[in-house]
Design an enzyme around this catalytic site. Sequence first.
Site, PDB file in Angstrom:
ATOM      1  N   ASP A 132       0.832  -1.206   0.000  1.00  0.00           N
ATOM      2  CA  ASP A 132       0.000   0.000   0.000  1.00  0.00           C
ATOM      3  C   ASP A 132       0.868   1.259   0.000  1.00  0.00           C
ATOM      4  OD1 ASP A 132      -2.065   1.873   0.262  1.00  0.00           O
ATOM      5  OD2 ASP A 132      -3.147   0.629   1.690  1.00  0.00           O
ATOM      6  N   HIS A 158      -0.674   4.352  -0.217  1.00  0.00           N
ATOM      7  CA  HIS A 158      -1.571   5.440   0.171  1.00  0.00           C
ATOM      8  C   HIS A 158      -1.249   5.894   1.597  1.00  0.00           C
ATOM      9  CE1 HIS A 158      -3.726   3.057  -2.887  1.00  0.00           C
ATOM     10  NE2 HIS A 158      -4.021   4.264  -3.354  1.00  0.00           N
TER      11      HIS A 158
END
Length: 155
Positions: free
Chosen positions: A23, A25
């Site tokens: 990830d 983000h």
Amino acid sequence: MSTATNAETQSKGTIVTGAIGDDVHVIGIRLMEYALRQSGFTVVSLGPLASQKEFIETAVETAADALFVSSLNGHAEMHLPGLRGACIEAGIGDILIYAGGQLTIRRPDWEDTKRHFLKDLGLSRVYPPSTMPDEPIRDLEADIAANRMSAKKGV
């Protein structure tokens, strides 16, 4: 006494944060980190693409009170299994593990997701994507206080 030592003494606890696995983000975890710092916590940020090993090693090195794991891509359910066991192996089995964001790719009922992450994966608390920082911070303050009280009692 130096300012850093004074700040450390006044810290409510040390929290290791990051976006787990693949990830990238980080907006949600950055907002959470800011709120944690504003609330008096020491934050050790791993940033994006953090592995379980990085979370655990950093928690051991810093004597952290909690791990805050973020996920927006929905892969947390692939990257979090075994984390509690790895913490136990590392000697930090009682560390608080919080996770928040879009934890799964599929969108099952939130109560089912919550139950899975708490019961099956051994996390301490989980939060859906729309959670504002004040809720986990209140929970964190209460959980750390409870852990410290238990430690004082030798429980």
